[in-house]
Enzyme design. Structure first.
Site, PDB file in Angstrom:
ATOM      1  N   GLY A  90      87.369 -33.118 -25.857  1.00  0.00           N
ATOM      2  CA  GLY A  90      86.323 -34.079 -25.525  1.00  0.00           C
ATOM      3  C   GLY A  90      85.087 -33.839 -26.372  1.00  0.00           C
ATOM      4  CG  ASN A  91      82.610 -36.687 -27.332  1.00  0.00           C
ATOM      5  OD1 ASN A  91      81.738 -37.096 -26.586  1.00  0.00           O
ATOM      6  ND2 ASN A  91      83.641 -37.431 -27.717  1.00  0.00           N
ATOM      7  NE  ARG A  92      77.576 -29.672 -27.341  1.00  0.00           N
ATOM      8  CZ  ARG A  92      77.385 -28.628 -26.527  1.00  0.00           C
ATOM      9  NH1 ARG A  92      76.918 -28.820 -25.324  1.00  0.00           N
ATOM     10  NH2 ARG A  92      77.665 -27.419 -26.938  1.00  0.00           N
ATOM     11  CB  SER A  93      79.310 -38.815 -25.362  1.00  0.00           C
ATOM     12  OG  SER A  93      78.830 -40.010 -24.803  1.00  0.00           O
ATOM     13  CB  ALA A 102      81.010 -40.010 -28.475  1.00  0.00           C
TER      14      ALA A 102
END
Ligand code: CTP
Length: 394
Positions: free
Chosen positions: A207-210, A274
């Site tokens: 995943g990512n930090r969005s 994102a």
């Protein structure tokens, strides 16, 4: 919401105290709130509370001699951009359904041409009574918007349907209705938000930090300016906003499918999500065990959602970069055929992810406009100013 007027009708349900919070939230959003209480409601909450919260007089009687309005129900009905009845008892629903006007609130409801929003709160048996069911159906057929009731604990002690809807949900519909004549009225806007989760095995994902906050702020702001909004969202910790279509997705592939479906006949696509650029090419079907000292994940490219959608009149992309922000954003503008890129520089501390504020530059063919650091909602409004003028040109 400045210069919008809501007439808030409060009727005699125990949930009347929750209408204080609703009045407060509307007032904080710069809405002028004129409270009209039925006689029964005044037994539950004092008019002084609403007067203090809204900073305005509260009407309780049909024939108040001190009141500056000559024929108050008519002047209130005319002044209203929206009438909210919250909480609404079975009794007021019955009066509304039958056009009975025997107090200031029901006279105002009969005299207004503004949209009406109703948040019922009552005991389950009263909500389920055939008389109430018929009244609700008639009111719905007349175009009255209902929020709730919700299922949960009731003042009578039991649980069931009849609970006053969460104030946030009432506000969502209220803002949608108040914004119906905004500069995006009649425009269909698809907004994406949040990051994607690419499965590694049934338990893990990439995943990512969005946080989704920027995209959600854009979707809500567009709704409040009259747009017909579809929000395609990756997993987030945020509350699902009302007054719009909401399509939850998890992976980049699901995001692509959902956006493809949503953009048919859309006027604008704002891709704040994102989206993962790579995904595990063969997610494990069972949990990966830590048997080896190291692990290599094979990733494959995902489809570019923005790049593969061509037939939307206005396309807005986002660029989060750690360096060469403007150059990279200009490249994206060209490569993905965008009308606007919203670019933000990501610092070492990963700001602006998760923050309520952001600092961005708006980049189009003509140049770069750097916006001062502001709340994401404020930035959302500036992005939509651009979208609105692009739509006029398109
Ligand atoms: N985007 C998309 N589909 C993807 C990936 C990104 O539509 N599979 C969109 C994002 O929503 C965002 C913009 O494209 O609006 C970001 O552009 P992108 O080039 O993917 O950004 P980066 O991944 O940061 O680019 P690069 O790796 O080329 O630096």
């Amino acid at each position: 919401m400045a210069e919008r007027t809501v007439v808030l009708g409060v009727t005699g349900s125990i949930a009347a105290y929750k209408a204080v919070d609703l009045a407060s939230r509307l007032t904080q959003s710069n809405v002028v709130v004129h409270t009209v209480m039925t006689k029964n409601a005044t037994h539950l909450v004092g008019p002084a509370t609403f007067r203090a919260i809204t900073g305005r007089p509260v009407s309780t009687e049909m024939f108040e001699l001190t009141n500056p309005f000559a024929i108050e129900h008519v002047s209130l009905a005319d002044a209203a951009d929206l009438v909210i009845v919250a909480p609404a008892t079975a009794n007021v629903l019955a009066k509304m359904a039958n056009g009975i006007a025997d107090d200031l609130l029901t006279c105002t409801l009969l005299a207004t041409r503004a949209p009406v929003l109703v948040a019922p709160a009552m005991h389950t048996a009263m909500w389920e009574h055939p008389a109430t069911r018929e009244n609700v159906e008639r009111l719905r057929a007349r175009g009255i918007t209902f929020v709730g009731p919700a299922v949960g604990r009731l003042a009578s002690g039991g649980t069931g349907i009849g609970r006053f809807a969460p104030v946030e949900e009432i506000l969502d519909e209220a803002f949608r209705l108040l914004g119906r004549h905004g500069d995006l009225a009649g425009r269909r806007i698809v907004v994406t938000a949040g990051g994607t989760h690419e499965p590694v095995d049934p338990i893990r994902f990439l995943g990512n930090r969005s946080s989704g906050k920027m995209g959600y702020a854009i979707a809500e702001a567009a709704r409040d300016r009259g747009a017909d909004v579809t929000l395609v969202s990756g997993p987030t910790a945020l509350r699902t906003p009302g007054g719009m279509r909401f399509l939850p997705v998890a992976t980049a592939a699901e995001m692509l499918d959902a956006v493809r479906g949503a953009v048919v006949n859309a006027d604008a696509l704002v891709m704040a999500a994102a989206v993962a650029d790579y995904t595990p090419d063969a997610p494990a079907v069972s949990k990966l065990k830590k048997t080896d000292p190291s692990l290599v994940l094979h990733l494959k490219r995902t489809a570019d959602v923005l790049g593969s959608i061509g037939d939307v009149p206005v396309k807005v992309g986002f660029a989060a970069e750690t360096e060469n922000l403007i150059e990279n954003a200009r490249d994206k503008l060209r490569q993905k055929g965008l009308d606007l890129v919203v670019a933000n520089l990501v610092g070492k501390d990963s700001a602006p992810f998760g923050s309520d504020a952001n600092e961005v530059a708006l980049i189009d063919k003509r140049g770069v406009e750097e916006l001062p650091r502001a709340a994401k909602r404020e930035i959302a409004e500036r992005i939509l100013d651009r979208v609105a003028s692009l739509l006029v040109k398109a």
